[in-house]
Design an enzyme around this catalytic site. Structure first.
Site, mmCIF file in Angstrom:
data_model
loop_
_atom_site.group_PDB
_atom_site.id
_atom_site.type_symbol
_atom_site.label_atom_id
_atom_site.label_comp_id
_atom_site.label_asym_id
_atom_site.label_seq_id
_atom_site.Cartn_x
_atom_site.Cartn_y
_atom_site.Cartn_z
ATOM 1 N N SER A 1 10.342 26.065 -11.015
ATOM 2 C CA SER A 1 10.119 27.497 -10.814
ATOM 3 C C SER A 1 10.335 28.262 -12.111
ATOM 4 C CB SER A 1 11.063 28.034 -9.735
ATOM 5 O OG SER A 1 10.979 29.451 -9.656
ATOM 6 N N ASN A 2 9.297 28.958 -12.557
ATOM 7 C CA ASN A 2 9.409 29.774 -13.772
ATOM 8 C C ASN A 2 10.495 30.842 -13.641
ATOM 9 O OD1 ASN A 2 7.247 28.673 -15.439
ATOM 10 N ND2 ASN A 2 5.892 29.396 -13.825
ATOM 11 N N GLY B 1 3.926 21.827 -21.952
ATOM 12 C CA GLY B 1 3.631 23.144 -21.422
ATOM 13 C C GLY B 1 2.158 23.473 -21.530
ATOM 14 N N PHE C 1 -0.445 27.688 -0.239
ATOM 15 C CA PHE C 1 -0.081 28.348 -1.495
ATOM 16 C C PHE C 1 0.376 29.766 -1.186
ATOM 17 C CE2 PHE C 1 -1.511 31.168 -5.029
ATOM 18 C CZ PHE C 1 -0.624 30.709 -6.000
ATOM 19 N N SER D 1 5.621 25.887 -21.381
ATOM 20 C CA SER D 1 6.963 25.608 -20.870
ATOM 21 C C SER D 1 7.890 24.883 -21.828
ATOM 22 C CB SER D 1 6.866 24.852 -19.551
ATOM 23 O OG SER D 1 6.537 25.788 -18.540
#
Length: 376
Positions: A173-174, A312, A127, A64
Site C-alpha cells: 500500500s502506497n 518501481g 477493484f 517505488s
C-alpha cells in the site's frame, strides 16, 4: 577507480537489454558493478520517432524505489532516537487517527492493512478505486498536473475500510509510505526533502537524486515516458515525461540515475547508513511476500544466494535496484515504456527483471507483481 567495461566486454548484458526493448520497452539503461568492474549500456530510443539512444547518465522517475530511501530515513531517525520502530503511528500522527495497533514497523513492512490510495485490487478480482491513478486511463491523463497534498491522500485512505487487522497479513500500500513521510516531517519539523538531504543525499554525494514534491520537471538528460489511453473510442498515446508526481507522493515520486541508485544501495547494504542491528531489521523478510522494511529480500537460484531489491514503475518510467546483502555487487537500471490502465507492460517488466537477475547474480526470480507496477 573501477574498471569501466564496454558492450564488447559483456555482450550478454547488452543482449539482455536489447531483448527488453524487443519485448516492448522504449528505452533501457543498465549499470552493473561486480568483481569484473563497472559495465554500463543502453538500448532503444530516447524519444519515440527518433533514433538517439537513451543517455547512460540519464534521469528517471524511480517509482517505488522511493520507498527504500524513505524507509532508510525512518530507520536513521530510529537510530537517532527520534522515532520508535514499535511505537504506534498514532502517537506521532494523532491528527489522522490511524488504528492504534498500527506501528511504525507495520508501515514500513506493508502489514498495517491501510487502504491503498491509488486503489485496491482484491483477490476476488474486484477493484476499489482511490484517486485517479495510472489505472484510470483518461482520468489520470486529465489530472496529471494536479497537486495532491500528502495529508489529503492519507485522509482519503483512512476513510476507507482497512484491508485487514494491523499485523495479521501483508498487502502493498502506497499509503504506508505517505504516512512515513508525514511521520518524518512531524518528528523532525523539516520537510522530507531536507531530511533526505541531511541523512542520505548529502553524506553520499547523491547530487543527481531529486525529491520533487509537486514539481513536474525532470532534469536533462532523460528518456521520455509515454501513456496510452482511450478517448471517445480512439487510442491516444501522450508523452507524460512531465507530470506532477504529488499524486503518488512518497509512494514513488523521486527522480534519480542508475549511478546514484548504485551508490545508494551499495552504501546502504555496506553498512554506511544504518547501524548493523537496524540494517538486519530492514532485511528481515515477512513470510508472505519476502518484504522487509522498504526492501524485498529475494533468493537467487540454487546457489543459496540472496539479493536485496526494490523495483518501481511510475507512468512510463521505471527503475530496478538490486544488490548483494553486502553491497559488493549491484544492478541498477532505468526503463521507459508506454504505460496504460491495463498495466500491459507488467509481465514484460517481471520477465526482464528476472532475466537480468539471472544474468548478473546467477539465477533467481524477480519479486512479486506488486514490485513491478507499485505506483498504480
Amino acid at each position: 577507480m573501477s574498471l569501466t567495461l564496454t558492450d564488447q566486454d559483456r555482450p550478454e548484458l547488452q543482449k539482455a537489454i536489447e531483448e527488453m526493448v524487443e519485448s516492448g520497452f522504449t528505452g533501457v539503461t543498465m549499470r552493473v558493478h561486480d568483481e569484473r568492474g563497472e559495465w554500463v549500456g543502453s538500448a532503444g530510443v530516447r524519444k519515440l520517432g527518433e533514433t538517439a539512444k537513451p543517455p547512460t547518465n540519464g534521469y528517471v522517475r524511480i517509482g517505488s524505489n522511493t520507498k527504500t530511501f524513505t524507509a532508510t530515513v525512518v530507520l536513521q531517525l530510529v537510530a537517532e532516537g527520534a522515532i520508535g520502530l514499535d511505537v504506534p503511528a498514532v502517537d506521532y500522527l494523532p491528527e489522522f487517527g490511524p488504528d492504534p495497533k498500527i506501528t511504525v514497523r507495520m508501515l514500513l513492512q506493508h502489514t498495517s492493512g491501510v487502504f491503498n490510495f491509488t486503489g485496491e485490487y482484491y483477490s476476488d478480482g474486484t477493484f476499489a478505486p482511490g484517486i485517479p491513478a495510472t489505472n484510470t486511463g483518461k482520468e489520470w491523463v486529465d489530472n496529471r498536473f494536479k497537486t495532491y497534498r500528502p495529508e489529503e491522500l492519507v485522509r482519503l485512505a483512512l476513510s476507507k475500510p482497512a484491508r485487514f487487522e494491523p499485523g495479521t497479513d501483508w498487502s502493498y500500500s502506497n499509503t504506508n509510505y505517505v504516512l512515513a513521510r508525514l511521520l518524518i516531517e512531524k518528528v523532525t519539523g523539516h520537510s522530507l526533502a531536507e531530511e533526505m538531504q541531511r541523512l542520505i543525499l548529502g553524506p553520499l554525494g547523491l547530487s543527481d537524486t531529486v525529491v520533487p514534491d509537486t514539481s513536474p520537471e525532470i532534469p536533462e538528460p532523460h528518456t521520455h515516458a509515454y501513456y496510452r489511453y482511450e478517448d471517445a473510442g480512439q487510442q491516444k498515446t501522450v508523452d507524460v515525461t512531465r507530470q506532477n508526481p504529488s499524486w503518488i507522493s512518497t509512494g514513488g515520486d523521486m527522480i534519480s540515475t542508475t549511478q546514484d541508485l548504485h551508490t545508494f544501495i551499495s552504501a546502504l547494504m555496506g553498512g554506511k547508513l544504518l547501524p548493523a542491528p537496524l540494517l538486519a531489521e530492514m532485511c528481515k523478510p515477512h513470510s508472505k511476500a519476502g518484504y522487509g522494511l522498504g526492501v524485498f529480500v529475494q533468493a537467487t537460484g540454487e546457489n543459496g544466494g540472496t539479493v536485496i531489491t526494490h523495483n518501481g514503475g511510475m507512468a512510463g518510467h521505471a527503475a530496478l535496484m538490486y544488490s548483494t546483502p553486502d553491497g559488493s555487487k549491484t544492478l541498477t537500471a532505468a526503463l521507459n515504456y508506454v504505460d496504460d490502465a491495463a498495466l500491459s507492460m507488467a509481465v514484460a517488466f517481471q520477465k526482464a527483471a528476472q532475466r537480468l537477475v539471472e544474468e548478473v547474480f546467477g539465477g533467481g526470480h524477480a519479486g512479486s507483481a506488486d514490485a513491478a507496477e507499485p505506483a498504480q
